[in-house]
Design a protein around this motif. Structure first.
Motif, PDB file in Angstrom:
ATOM      1  N   ARG A  25      13.005  64.975  70.872  1.00  0.00           N
ATOM      2  CA  ARG A  25      12.749  65.713  71.984  1.00  0.00           C
ATOM      3  C   ARG A  25      11.085  65.845  72.134  1.00  0.00           C
ATOM      4  O   ARG A  25      10.417  66.047  71.241  1.00  0.00           O
ATOM      5  CB  ARG A  25      13.093  67.430  72.040  1.00  0.00           C
ATOM      6  CG  ARG A  25      13.083  67.945  73.367  1.00  0.00           C
ATOM      7  CD  ARG A  25      13.293  69.255  73.415  1.00  0.00           C
ATOM      8  NE  ARG A  25      12.144  69.931  74.157  1.00  0.00           N
ATOM      9  CZ  ARG A  25      12.034  71.034  73.729  1.00  0.00           C
ATOM     10  NH1 ARG A  25      12.262  71.663  73.031  1.00  0.00           N
ATOM     11  NH2 ARG A  25      10.877  71.661  74.620  1.00  0.00           N
ATOM     12  N   ASP A  27       8.185  67.332  74.726  1.00  0.00           N
ATOM     13  CA  ASP A  27       7.905  68.459  75.716  1.00  0.00           C
ATOM     14  C   ASP A  27       7.226  67.720  77.047  1.00  0.00           C
ATOM     15  O   ASP A  27       7.051  66.563  76.925  1.00  0.00           O
ATOM     16  CB  ASP A  27       7.001  69.474  75.100  1.00  0.00           C
ATOM     17  CG  ASP A  27       5.317  69.185  74.908  1.00  0.00           C
ATOM     18  OD1 ASP A  27       4.989  67.981  75.466  1.00  0.00           O
ATOM     19  OD2 ASP A  27       4.568  69.922  74.227  1.00  0.00           O
ATOM     20  N   ARG A  28       6.891  68.577  77.868  1.00  0.00           N
ATOM     21  CA  ARG A  28       6.701  67.835  79.288  1.00  0.00           C
ATOM     22  C   ARG A  28       5.092  67.507  79.276  1.00  0.00           C
ATOM     23  O   ARG A  28       4.821  66.809  80.185  1.00  0.00           O
ATOM     24  CB  ARG A  28       6.661  69.077  80.284  1.00  0.00           C
ATOM     25  CG  ARG A  28       5.593  70.363  80.101  1.00  0.00           C
ATOM     26  CD  ARG A  28       5.957  71.504  81.162  1.00  0.00           C
ATOM     27  NE  ARG A  28       4.885  72.493  80.999  1.00  0.00           N
ATOM     28  CZ  ARG A  28       4.106  72.748  81.747  1.00  0.00           C
ATOM     29  NH1 ARG A  28       4.013  72.028  82.727  1.00  0.00           N
ATOM     30  NH2 ARG A  28       3.350  73.742  81.440  1.00  0.00           N
ATOM     31  N   HIS A  29       4.411  67.740  78.151  1.00  0.00           N
ATOM     32  CA  HIS A  29       3.266  66.972  78.062  1.00  0.00           C
ATOM     33  C   HIS A  29       3.402  65.784  77.167  1.00  0.00           C
ATOM     34  O   HIS A  29       2.330  64.972  76.775  1.00  0.00           O
ATOM     35  CB  HIS A  29       2.207  68.102  77.388  1.00  0.00           C
ATOM     36  CG  HIS A  29       1.911  69.010  78.326  1.00  0.00           C
ATOM     37  ND1 HIS A  29       1.704  69.189  79.677  1.00  0.00           N
ATOM     38  CD2 HIS A  29       2.231  70.347  78.048  1.00  0.00           C
ATOM     39  CE1 HIS A  29       1.524  70.362  80.103  1.00  0.00           C
ATOM     40  NE2 HIS A  29       2.184  71.122  79.142  1.00  0.00           N
ATOM     41  N   GLY A  30       4.298  65.405  76.619  1.00  0.00           N
ATOM     42  CA  GLY A  30       4.620  64.193  75.792  1.00  0.00           C
ATOM     43  C   GLY A  30       4.241  64.352  74.318  1.00  0.00           C
ATOM     44  O   GLY A  30       4.294  63.560  73.514  1.00  0.00           O
ATOM     45  N   HIS A  69       2.864  61.828  70.962  1.00  0.00           N
ATOM     46  CA  HIS A  69       4.205  62.153  70.229  1.00  0.00           C
ATOM     47  C   HIS A  69       3.930  61.549  68.808  1.00  0.00           C
ATOM     48  O   HIS A  69       4.941  61.293  68.021  1.00  0.00           O
ATOM     49  CB  HIS A  69       5.154  61.270  70.805  1.00  0.00           C
ATOM     50  CG  HIS A  69       5.252  59.937  71.164  1.00  0.00           C
ATOM     51  ND1 HIS A  69       4.500  59.572  72.335  1.00  0.00           N
ATOM     52  CD2 HIS A  69       6.041  58.899  70.566  1.00  0.00           C
ATOM     53  CE1 HIS A  69       4.615  58.031  71.987  1.00  0.00           C
ATOM     54  NE2 HIS A  69       5.408  57.874  71.272  1.00  0.00           N
ATOM     55  N   ASN A  96       0.699  59.273  79.423  1.00  0.00           N
ATOM     56  CA  ASN A  96       1.641  58.788  78.380  1.00  0.00           C
ATOM     57  C   ASN A  96       1.015  57.379  77.864  1.00  0.00           C
ATOM     58  O   ASN A  96       1.745  56.850  76.955  1.00  0.00           O
ATOM     59  CB  ASN A  96       2.910  58.407  79.062  1.00  0.00           C
ATOM     60  CG  ASN A  96       3.636  59.518  79.705  1.00  0.00           C
ATOM     61  OD1 ASN A  96       3.790  60.403  78.822  1.00  0.00           O
ATOM     62  ND2 ASN A  96       3.606  59.848  80.982  1.00  0.00           N
ATOM     63  N   CYS A 118       4.603  54.880  85.065  1.00  0.00           N
ATOM     64  CA  CYS A 118       5.011  56.021  85.048  1.00  0.00           C
ATOM     65  C   CYS A 118       5.791  56.503  86.290  1.00  0.00           C
ATOM     66  O   CYS A 118       7.036  57.068  86.285  1.00  0.00           O
ATOM     67  CB  CYS A 118       4.354  57.316  84.720  1.00  0.00           C
ATOM     68  SG  CYS A 118       3.223  56.949  82.983  1.00  0.00           S
ATOM     69  N   TRP A 122       9.629  57.517  86.771  1.00  0.00           N
ATOM     70  CA  TRP A 122      10.274  58.746  87.374  1.00  0.00           C
ATOM     71  C   TRP A 122      11.325  58.562  88.432  1.00  0.00           C
ATOM     72  O   TRP A 122      12.283  59.320  88.872  1.00  0.00           O
ATOM     73  CB  TRP A 122       8.944  59.548  87.840  1.00  0.00           C
ATOM     74  CG  TRP A 122       8.586  60.428  86.541  1.00  0.00           C
ATOM     75  CD1 TRP A 122       7.335  59.987  85.892  1.00  0.00           C
ATOM     76  CD2 TRP A 122       9.029  61.326  85.634  1.00  0.00           C
ATOM     77  NE1 TRP A 122       7.058  60.783  85.004  1.00  0.00           N
ATOM     78  CE2 TRP A 122       7.984  61.568  84.647  1.00  0.00           C
ATOM     79  CE3 TRP A 122      10.245  61.748  85.671  1.00  0.00           C
ATOM     80  CZ2 TRP A 122       8.223  62.565  83.635  1.00  0.00           C
ATOM     81  CZ3 TRP A 122      10.556  62.687  84.635  1.00  0.00           C
ATOM     82  CH2 TRP A 122       9.586  62.959  83.467  1.00  0.00           C
ATOM     83  N   ARG A 125      14.340  57.646  86.553  1.00  0.00           N
ATOM     84  CA  ARG A 125      14.829  58.819  85.870  1.00  0.00           C
ATOM     85  C   ARG A 125      15.671  59.639  86.932  1.00  0.00           C
ATOM     86  O   ARG A 125      16.565  60.278  86.741  1.00  0.00           O
ATOM     87  CB  ARG A 125      13.765  59.543  85.102  1.00  0.00           C
ATOM     88  CG  ARG A 125      14.114  60.777  84.525  1.00  0.00           C
ATOM     89  CD  ARG A 125      14.111  60.773  83.257  1.00  0.00           C
ATOM     90  NE  ARG A 125      14.736  62.003  82.533  1.00  0.00           N
ATOM     91  CZ  ARG A 125      14.010  62.645  81.416  1.00  0.00           C
ATOM     92  NH1 ARG A 125      13.024  62.328  81.046  1.00  0.00           N
ATOM     93  NH2 ARG A 125      14.605  63.664  81.081  1.00  0.00           N
ATOM     94  N   ALA A 132      13.747  59.380  78.076  1.00  0.00           N
ATOM     95  CA  ALA A 132      12.311  59.784  77.848  1.00  0.00           C
ATOM     96  C   ALA A 132      11.893  58.655  76.802  1.00  0.00           C
ATOM     97  O   ALA A 132      10.503  58.565  77.115  1.00  0.00           O
ATOM     98  CB  ALA A 132      12.363  60.994  77.010  1.00  0.00           C
TER      99      ALA A 132
END
Length: 157
Positions: A25, A27-30, A69, A96, A118, A122, A125, A132
């Motif tokens: 996983r 998070d929303r910030h990568g 990440h 990213n 990106c 999106w 997605r 992800a």
């Protein structure tokens, strides 16, 4: 029972530049995220503490590789928030890691900008056609996968 080091090792892929890329996983910030002791923790902080030791009080971890990440302790440098902010290269990549070039930047009618890679992600997605993993830049494809993290021909542990 599995050790924390082993848990981190099985949750990463190693890239050509030595990054330990968190493949669970984000998070929303990568940043990598994991559930530990009943709460969600940032994976790079857990990895640093498991392989190096406690993060000194008042310091944060800077990803010297600039890959959010990445959880490789050798790529994490304890520093103040101000030092961390000052080290960030400006306007060379999107959040990213995709190159920020004129050809790869969407300019909105209201003056905002967004990485085209990106933006396309999106869009896919939103239609349920992307995962992800696709946000990760192509240059960070793993060279090793699975149970051990290979570093210079040896398994770190």
């Amino acid at each position: 029972m599995e050790t924390l080091r082993a848990r981190v090792r099985r949750s990463v892929d190693v890239s050509e530049n030595g990054c330990w890329l968190w493949r669970l996983r984000l998070d929303r910030h990568g940043y990598g995220a994991m559930h530990l002791d009943g709460r969600t923790r940032l994976a790079h902080r857990v990895a640093y503490e498991a392989f190096v030791g406690p993060i000194p009080d008042g310091l944060t971890l800077d990803h010297t590789c600039r890959v959010r990440h990445c959880v490789n302790p050798d790529h994490l440098d304890p520093c103040t928030t101000g030092e961390n902010t000052a080290r960030i290269p400006r306007d060379t990549t999107c959040r990213n890691g995709h190159p920020r070039t004129e050809a790869n930047t969407y300019l909105s009618p209201r003056g905002g900008r967004m990485c085209l890679d990106c933006r396309e992600y999106w869009k896919r997605r939103a239609k349920g056609l992307a995962t992800a993993d696709e946000l990760r830049p192509p240059k960070l494809k793993p060279v090793a996968r699975g149970g051990g993290v290979r570093i210079s021909g040896a398994t770190r542990g």
